[in-house]
Design an enzyme around this catalytic site. Structure first.
Site, PDB file in Angstrom:
ATOM      1  N   PRO A  92       0.819  -1.217   0.000  1.00 33.28           N
ATOM      2  CA  PRO A  92       0.000   0.000   0.000  1.00 33.28           C
ATOM      3  C   PRO A  92       0.851   1.264   0.000  1.00 33.28           C
ATOM      4  O   PRO A  92       0.396   2.340  -0.339  1.00 33.28           O
ATOM      5  CB  PRO A  92      -0.833  -0.123   1.291  1.00 33.28           C
ATOM      6  CG  PRO A  92      -0.136  -1.108   2.125  1.00 33.28           C
ATOM      7  CD  PRO A  92       0.621  -2.017   1.210  1.00 33.28           C
ATOM      8  N   GLU A 119       1.925  -7.284   8.321  1.00 30.67           N
ATOM      9  CA  GLU A 119       2.271  -5.858   8.239  1.00 30.67           C
ATOM     10  C   GLU A 119       3.325  -5.616   7.165  1.00 30.67           C
ATOM     11  O   GLU A 119       3.797  -4.495   7.004  1.00 30.67           O
ATOM     12  CB  GLU A 119       2.804  -5.386   9.605  1.00 30.67           C
ATOM     13  CG  GLU A 119       1.802  -5.533  10.741  1.00 30.67           C
ATOM     14  CD  GLU A 119       0.485  -4.833  10.441  1.00 30.67           C
ATOM     15  OE1 GLU A 119      -0.572  -5.470  10.594  1.00 30.67           O
ATOM     16  OE2 GLU A 119       0.533  -3.671  10.003  1.00 30.67           O
TER      17      GLU A 119
HETATM   18  N1  LIG Z   1      -3.059  -3.487   1.143  1.00 29.67           N
HETATM   19  C1  LIG Z   1      -1.999  -4.355   0.868  1.00 29.67           C
HETATM   20  C2  LIG Z   1      -1.572  -5.293   1.833  1.00 29.67           C
HETATM   21  C3  LIG Z   1      -0.517  -6.153   1.532  1.00 29.67           C
HETATM   22  C4  LIG Z   1       0.103  -6.091   0.293  1.00 29.67           C
HETATM   23  C5  LIG Z   1      -0.320  -5.173  -0.663  1.00 29.67           C
HETATM   24  C6  LIG Z   1      -1.370  -4.301  -0.374  1.00 29.67           C
HETATM   25  C7  LIG Z   1      -1.788  -3.320  -1.405  1.00 29.67           C
HETATM   26  C8  LIG Z   1      -1.257  -3.186  -2.689  1.00 29.67           C
HETATM   27  N2  LIG Z   1      -1.929  -2.177  -3.291  1.00 29.67           N
HETATM   28  C9  LIG Z   1      -2.826  -1.707  -2.425  1.00 29.67           C
HETATM   29  O1  LIG Z   1      -2.762  -2.411  -1.249  1.00 29.67           O
END
Ligand SMILES: Nc1ccccc1-c1cnco1
Length: 250
Positions: A92, A119
């Site tokens: 994210p 995380e």
């Molecule tokens: N929220 C997440 C949690 C873990 C790995 C990627 C993401 C991600 C990738 N693009 C938006 O969120």
């Protein structure tokens, strides 16, 4: 193109066996290998995570399983003739995944995806491999997922459809939203097919006119309307190009 995915949920990537990506694999356009990260754990519980230094909620994915996995995948690829790998870390906190980035990734011969759970992955893993290969930290949008596997599916489909020979002519990505040209940066407008009338709803007259210039202008107007309504930021950022002369004369 070779794609490797290292994940604790290999079955999450089963959709890569069907549809567009599945066909590209069957045609030999794409070599996709999915690896279970737990293969590189050595304790009884196949541990891949631990508590975060500095405290805080959740768990962090440990260095050793990822380091052993990436060393193994890189060695295997190089031994089998693959070259110029790049690591793609869905996160994210990454750069936004855009069509432009999809094009950039589609031009690389080998991508290694490292979708994380929890995380995230201990930062030292990215720092270590960034000294050896390009690392793309990529976000598919501003929302929270449980892990990066869904992002791998999104990025893989967007990249695979750009590979030569993957889309048939009928599905050309020339007219995609965000593709270059007069409709660049505009969302696609409405589309219609037979029957000509359905539950009292008819087809816009212009689409039945056979007048290509009027049809092109109508489609652009509809794209502008939809973009203004749903993505005004795209208009502000890159005002759409004017129709060129051939459009006006059509
Ligand atoms: N929220 C997440 C949690 C873990 C790995 C990627 C993401 C991600 C990738 N693009 C938006 O969120």
């Amino acid at each position: 193109m070779r794609l490797d995915v290292v994940t604790i949920f290999p079955e999450y990537l089963d959709p890569l066996n069907v549809s567009l990506v599945g066909k590209a694999r069957a045609r030999g356009r794409l070599d996709v290998r999915v690896h279970d990260l737990r293969e590189w754990t050595h304790d009884r519980h196949n541990t891949v995570d631990d508590t975060p230094y500095g405290g805080g909620p959740g768990m962090v994915m440990k260095t050793d399983p990822w380091g052993d996995a990436l060393d193994s995948v890189l060695a295997d690829g190089y031994e089998t003739g693959a070259h110029a790998p790049a690591i793609v870390v869905p996160t994210p906190s990454g750069r936004p995944f855009t069509q432009e980035l999809a094009v950039e990734l589609s031009e690389r011969p080998w991508l290694i995806f490292t979708p994380a759970r929890y995380e995230g992955i201990d930062r030292r893993v990215v720092d270590e491999y960034a000294t050896r290969v390009p690392v793309y930290e990529v976000s598919i949008g501003d929302y929270v997922l449980a892990g990066g596997e869904a992002a791998v599916l999104v990025v893989t489909e967007a990249v695979a459809r750009l590979l030569p020979g993957v889309l048939g002519n009928a599905e050309s990505h020339r007219d995609d939203s965000f593709a270059p040209g007069a409709m660049a940066n505009l969302l696609e407008g409405p589309v219609y097919t037979k029957p000509p009338a359905w539950r009292g709803r008819e087809i816009p007259e212009v689409l039945l006119s056979g007048h290509h210039g009027r049809i092109a202008r109508w489609r652009r107007d509809e794209a502008l309307r939809r973009t203004t309504a749903n993505r005004p930021d795209l208009i502000e950022r890159c005002p759409p190009k004017a129709f060129d002369k051939k459009d006006r004369e059509m």
